[in-house]
Write a protein that holds these residues in place. Structure first.
Motif, PDB file in Angstrom:
ATOM      1  N   ILE A  15     -37.548  16.871 -25.119  1.00 12.37           N
ATOM      2  CA  ILE A  15     -36.826  17.924 -25.844  1.00 12.37           C
ATOM      3  C   ILE A  15     -37.552  18.217 -27.167  1.00 12.37           C
ATOM      4  N   ARG A  16     -38.855  18.377 -27.055  1.00 15.33           N
ATOM      5  CA  ARG A  16     -39.700  18.724 -28.197  1.00 15.33           C
ATOM      6  C   ARG A  16     -40.409  20.045 -27.926  1.00 15.33           C
ATOM      7  N   VAL A  17     -40.737  20.718 -29.001  1.00 13.32           N
ATOM      8  CA  VAL A  17     -41.591  21.895 -28.942  1.00 13.32           C
ATOM      9  C   VAL A  17     -42.750  21.640 -29.898  1.00 13.32           C
ATOM     10  N   ARG A  18     -43.949  21.636 -29.332  1.00 15.59           N
ATOM     11  CA  ARG A  18     -45.161  21.308 -30.105  1.00 15.59           C
ATOM     12  C   ARG A  18     -45.010  19.961 -30.824  1.00 15.59           C
ATOM     13  N   GLY A  19     -44.444  18.990 -30.119  1.00 17.83           N
ATOM     14  CA  GLY A  19     -44.359  17.635 -30.626  1.00 17.83           C
ATOM     15  C   GLY A  19     -43.195  17.341 -31.539  1.00 17.83           C
ATOM     16  N   THR A  20     -42.384  18.317 -31.861  1.00 15.30           N
ATOM     17  CA  THR A  20     -41.259  18.132 -32.777  1.00 15.30           C
ATOM     18  C   THR A  20     -39.939  18.320 -32.036  1.00 15.30           C
ATOM     19  N   PRO A  21     -38.996  17.375 -32.182  1.00 12.97           N
ATOM     20  CA  PRO A  21     -37.699  17.551 -31.518  1.00 12.97           C
ATOM     21  C   PRO A  21     -37.029  18.855 -31.922  1.00 12.97           C
ATOM     22  N   VAL A  22     -36.423  19.531 -30.969  1.00 18.01           N
ATOM     23  CA  VAL A  22     -35.766  20.804 -31.225  1.00 18.01           C
ATOM     24  C   VAL A  22     -34.596  20.579 -32.188  1.00 18.01           C
ATOM     25  N   PRO A  23     -34.570  21.253 -33.331  1.00 16.62           N
ATOM     26  CA  PRO A  23     -33.485  21.032 -34.311  1.00 16.62           C
ATOM     27  C   PRO A  23     -32.101  21.257 -33.723  1.00 16.62           C
ATOM     28  N   GLU A  24     -31.954  22.277 -32.886  1.00 15.85           N
ATOM     29  CA  GLU A  24     -30.640  22.555 -32.298  1.00 15.85           C
ATOM     30  C   GLU A  24     -30.182  21.393 -31.407  1.00 15.85           C
ATOM     31  N   PHE A  25     -31.118  20.755 -30.754  1.00 14.43           N
ATOM     32  CA  PHE A  25     -30.759  19.606 -29.919  1.00 14.43           C
ATOM     33  C   PHE A  25     -30.225  18.467 -30.774  1.00 14.43           C
ATOM     34  N   LEU A  26     -30.906  18.159 -31.872  1.00 16.46           N
ATOM     35  CA  LEU A  26     -30.432  17.091 -32.760  1.00 16.46           C
ATOM     36  C   LEU A  26     -29.062  17.433 -33.340  1.00 16.46           C
ATOM     37  N   ARG A  27     -28.872  18.692 -33.680  1.00 15.51           N
ATOM     38  CA  ARG A  27     -27.574  19.126 -34.200  1.00 15.51           C
ATOM     39  C   ARG A  27     -26.491  18.966 -33.150  1.00 15.51           C
ATOM     40  N   ASP A  28     -26.765  19.432 -31.924  1.00 15.33           N
ATOM     41  CA  ASP A  28     -25.768  19.397 -30.864  1.00 15.33           C
ATOM     42  C   ASP A  28     -25.460  17.965 -30.437  1.00 15.33           C
ATOM     43  N   LEU A  29     -26.478  17.118 -30.432  1.00 20.96           N
ATOM     44  CA  LEU A  29     -26.269  15.721 -30.063  1.00 20.96           C
ATOM     45  C   LEU A  29     -25.277  15.060 -31.024  1.00 20.96           C
ATOM     46  N   SER A  30     -25.509  15.228 -32.316  1.00 22.45           N
ATOM     47  CA  SER A  30     -24.605  14.634 -33.309  1.00 22.45           C
ATOM     48  C   SER A  30     -23.206  15.216 -33.198  1.00 22.45           C
ATOM     49  N   ALA A  31     -23.120  16.526 -33.004  1.00 20.77           N
ATOM     50  CA  ALA A  31     -21.812  17.178 -32.933  1.00 20.77           C
ATOM     51  C   ALA A  31     -21.024  16.712 -31.720  1.00 20.77           C
ATOM     52  N   TRP A  32     -21.697  16.585 -30.578  1.00 20.13           N
ATOM     53  CA  TRP A  32     -21.005  16.165 -29.351  1.00 20.13           C
ATOM     54  C   TRP A  32     -20.492  14.729 -29.495  1.00 20.13           C
ATOM     55  N   VAL A  33     -21.319  13.835 -30.052  1.00 17.80           N
ATOM     56  CA  VAL A  33     -20.921  12.440 -30.216  1.00 17.80           C
ATOM     57  C   VAL A  33     -19.759  12.328 -31.188  1.00 17.80           C
ATOM     58  N   LEU A  34     -19.864  12.983 -32.347  1.00 20.22           N
ATOM     59  CA  LEU A  34     -18.816  12.886 -33.365  1.00 20.22           C
ATOM     60  C   LEU A  34     -17.512  13.541 -32.917  1.00 20.22           C
ATOM     61  N   GLY A  35     -17.610  14.547 -32.049  1.00 22.77           N
ATOM     62  CA  GLY A  35     -16.415  15.288 -31.657  1.00 22.77           C
ATOM     63  C   GLY A  35     -15.639  14.694 -30.510  1.00 22.77           C
ATOM     64  N   LEU A  36     -16.191  13.684 -29.824  1.00 23.97           N
ATOM     65  CA  LEU A  36     -15.460  13.095 -28.703  1.00 23.97           C
ATOM     66  C   LEU A  36     -14.138  12.487 -29.168  1.00 23.97           C
ATOM     67  N   PRO A  37     -13.091  12.601 -28.391  1.00 23.58           N
ATOM     68  CA  PRO A  37     -13.041  13.137 -27.024  1.00 23.58           C
ATOM     69  C   PRO A  37     -12.849  14.648 -26.925  1.00 23.58           C
ATOM     70  N   ALA A  38     -12.646  15.332 -28.070  1.00 22.31           N
ATOM     71  CA  ALA A  38     -12.369  16.768 -28.026  1.00 22.31           C
ATOM     72  C   ALA A  38     -13.533  17.560 -27.435  1.00 22.31           C
ATOM     73  N   THR A  39     -14.764  17.100 -27.646  1.00 20.98           N
ATOM     74  CA  THR A  39     -15.939  17.841 -27.161  1.00 20.98           C
ATOM     75  C   THR A  39     -16.254  17.548 -25.702  1.00 20.98           C
ATOM     76  N   ALA A  40     -15.528  16.635 -25.079  1.00 20.43           N
ATOM     77  CA  ALA A  40     -15.839  16.255 -23.702  1.00 20.43           C
ATOM     78  C   ALA A  40     -15.722  17.436 -22.741  1.00 20.43           C
ATOM     79  N   ASP A  41     -14.722  18.288 -22.949  1.00 19.32           N
ATOM     80  CA  ASP A  41     -14.527  19.437 -22.061  1.00 19.32           C
ATOM     81  C   ASP A  41     -14.510  20.753 -22.827  1.00 19.32           C
ATOM     82  N   ALA A  42     -15.141  20.744 -24.000  1.00 16.82           N
ATOM     83  CA  ALA A  42     -15.116  21.947 -24.837  1.00 16.82           C
ATOM     84  C   ALA A  42     -16.052  23.013 -24.290  1.00 16.82           C
ATOM     85  N   PRO A  43     -15.659  24.277 -24.386  1.00 18.70           N
ATOM     86  CA  PRO A  43     -16.585  25.357 -24.010  1.00 18.70           C
ATOM     87  C   PRO A  43     -17.622  25.562 -25.116  1.00 18.70           C
ATOM     88  N   PRO A  44     -18.779  26.083 -24.749  1.00 19.17           N
ATOM     89  CA  PRO A  44     -19.219  26.401 -23.390  1.00 19.17           C
ATOM     90  C   PRO A  44     -19.710  25.148 -22.654  1.00 19.17           C
TER      91      PRO A  44
END
Length: 531
Positions: A319-348
């Motif tokens: 999940i890198r572009v030109r060797g650097t992790p995609v910023p949106e991926f790092l953001r989404d990863l943290s958000a999904w982990v911190l938001g559980l269990p609410a983010t487990a079935d959240a749209p989209p």
């Protein structure tokens, strides 16, 4: 008195001693026809000794609802300083080091993520550094243990045993005062996707699983899928694809590799945790559509529909572009982990770039013959070795015969101690041509593999190299035909082709070794005629 005539005396010749033009053309025609027939026979041998490669197009797709990967129902992500602590994890019979990335100033125990290595990583000092930093900076404790390597080799891997090893790290993480033990998740990348589901199935207390670039299908199927994708990107000739099931489907020299058929599906079908599935659209090695669909289907077996899927535009296997992790991926990863269990079935539920997977990663056809890698290796190495032994035997015999002739006062051994004219040079030429073609094929496959892994194209190597290999193969057939014709002529003239035991055995040895190499070359598609 009987009168015998040699084959040469029966030829039609002109007064100047040369054969008529029609005779030369007829001889050339027979030579070309014989080479064509020999090549055709080898093509048939190649077709019947192993499977074809005809992957099935993938018809089912994943419906991406939006290009925005933002996780729904996620809380505001905090910003923390990060400190690291190195710890030792006791395993059964061993120890590994691990690094904890801890948010500074937490008001209460926080969620935590344990990282599980893929095949290309093994040390916490080099793996998941940016992901662990991003998680800790957002308020999530991250732990990256070293991979246990004393039980992990290319030949032997036990994913269930590896899951048990990672469980020790999980237990240590839960016992940390900074961690909420009921909010500990597992992050698995690549090969780790065959390990994390085992952990989740065996430990329902795990709060969630992040599958990044997960193969999902068994390793053998994933390997064939990746090789196919790499070769298509490199633009190799169609004939080369036949090598995929023959290489991936055969047993490896020396045994082992039992893990190649490990099926993670039964473990995924027991997972009750929320799962975040992540792929990069530039990752050609993984079945990015099929993988997400199978995870969703397997979890549904356990009555679990808490699956969130994300695709990141142009991202590679890490999940890198030109060797650097995609910023949106790092953001989404943290958000999904911190938001559980609410983010487990959240749209989209499915978001990001449109993934592309053309073919199904399915079962690999098994070779009918030459499926044993050890036998293949013995053939490729043993046949040239046999030729060398035969040549040395003939050479030693010649030296002995010359010495004997000299001792008896003769200038050289008699004709009964030599190959028929033209036989020796053609035998040597046949051996050299077959060995050279095998060497060229090995060079070609290694060169193509290097280009494929680097996502590069080189027409001179890919197209020109394959033409050169096939040309060498046809030269070997030509020499074999010339040898057969010369043997026929010698017998017609009543001349022994290989007088003496040593020369007879050597000739048979070279012929047998060359025939075996021609069959091996046919097996790997050198003479393929799309049959």
């Amino acid at each position: 008195m009987a009168v015998t005539t040699s084959r040469a005396s029966r030829r039609t010749v002109r007064p100047d001693g040369r054969r008529p033009r029609s005779g030369r053309l007829s001889s050339l025609y027979r030579l070309v026809a014989s080479v064509a027939l020999g090549t055709l026979l080898l093509a048939v041998v190649g077709a019947v000794t192993g499977p074809h490669w005809d992957p099935v197009p993938l018809e089912e797709g994943v419906e991406v609802s939006t290009g925005d990967t933002t996780i729904g129902r996620a809380p505001e992500v905090g910003t923390y300083d990060v400190r690291t602590v190195d710890v030792s994890v006791a395993l059964d019979g061993s120890n590994v080091q691990a690094r904890l990335s801890l948010p500074v100033g937490l008001a209460e125990p926080a969620p935590a993520v344990l990282f599980v290595h893929g095949a290309g990583t093994g040390r916490f000092s080099q793996a998941f550094v940016r992901q662990a930093q991003a998680l800790a900076a957002s308020g999530v404790v991250a732990m990256v243990p070293d991979k246990r390597l004393d039980t992990y080799t290319t030949r032997h891997r036990d994913y269930v045993a590896m899951a048990a090893d990672y469980q020790h790290s999980l237990d240590l993480l839960r016992d940390r005062p900074e961690v909420d033990p009921d909010r500990v998740l597992v992050y698995a990348e690549s090969e780790g996707g065959w390990i994390a589901p085992v952990m989740a199935a065996q430990d329902p207390r795990i709060a969630g699983v992040v599958l990044v670039s997960s193969p999902v299908v068994p390793p053998r199927q994933q390997a064939a899928f990746a090789v196919d994708a790499y070769l298509r990107n490199t633009d190799v000739p169609h004939a080369v694809f036949r090598a995929i099931p023959r290489a991936v489907g055969m047993s490896m020299p020396g045994g082992g590799f039992e893990y190649a058929d490990f099926d993670v599906a039964p473990w995924q079908q027991r997972m009750t945790q929320p799962v975040l599935v992540v792929y990069g659209t530039a990752d050609a090695s993984m079945p990015t559509v099929q993988g997400a669909l199978q995870v969703r289907s397997d979890l549904a077996t356990a009555g679990n529909d808490d699956v969130t899927i994300r695709y990141y535009e142009g991202a590679d296997h890490g999940i890198r572009v030109r060797g650097t992790p995609v910023p949106e991926f790092l953001r989404d990863l943290s958000a999904w982990v911190l938001g559980l269990p609410a983010t487990a079935d959240a749209p989209p539920r499915v978001a990001g770039a449109e993934p592309l997977q053309t073919y199904v990663a399915g079962p690999v056809p098994q070779p009918r013959w030459l499926s044993d890698g050890t036998e293949m290796l013995v053939l490729v190495i043993g046949a040239p070795a046999l030729m060398v032994v035969c040549a040395l035997a003939v050479g030693v015999t010649r030296v002995v015969q010359r010495a004997t002739a000299s001792w008896r006062g003769r200038e050289r051994p008699g004709p009964g101690h030599r190959f028929a004219p033209g036989i020796a040079v053609r035998l040597a030429g046949l051996g050299a041509a077959t060995v050279a073609t095998v060497a060229a094929l090995v060079w070609y496959l290694l060169s193509v593999a290097r280009l494929a892994l680097d996502y590069q194209r080189d027409a001179w190597v890919v197209q020109g190299g394959w033409l050169a290999v096939r040309a060498l193969g046809i030269v070997a057939v030509l020499v074999a035909v010339l040898l057969a014709r010369r043997v026929h002529d010698a017998r017609q003239d009543g001349v022994p082709t290989a007088p003496g035991v040593v020369r007879s055995v050597a000739a048979v040895g070279v012929l047998a070794a060359s025939t075996l190499l021609l069959v091996v070359l046919a097996y790997w598609g050198v003479f393929q005629l799309n049959i």
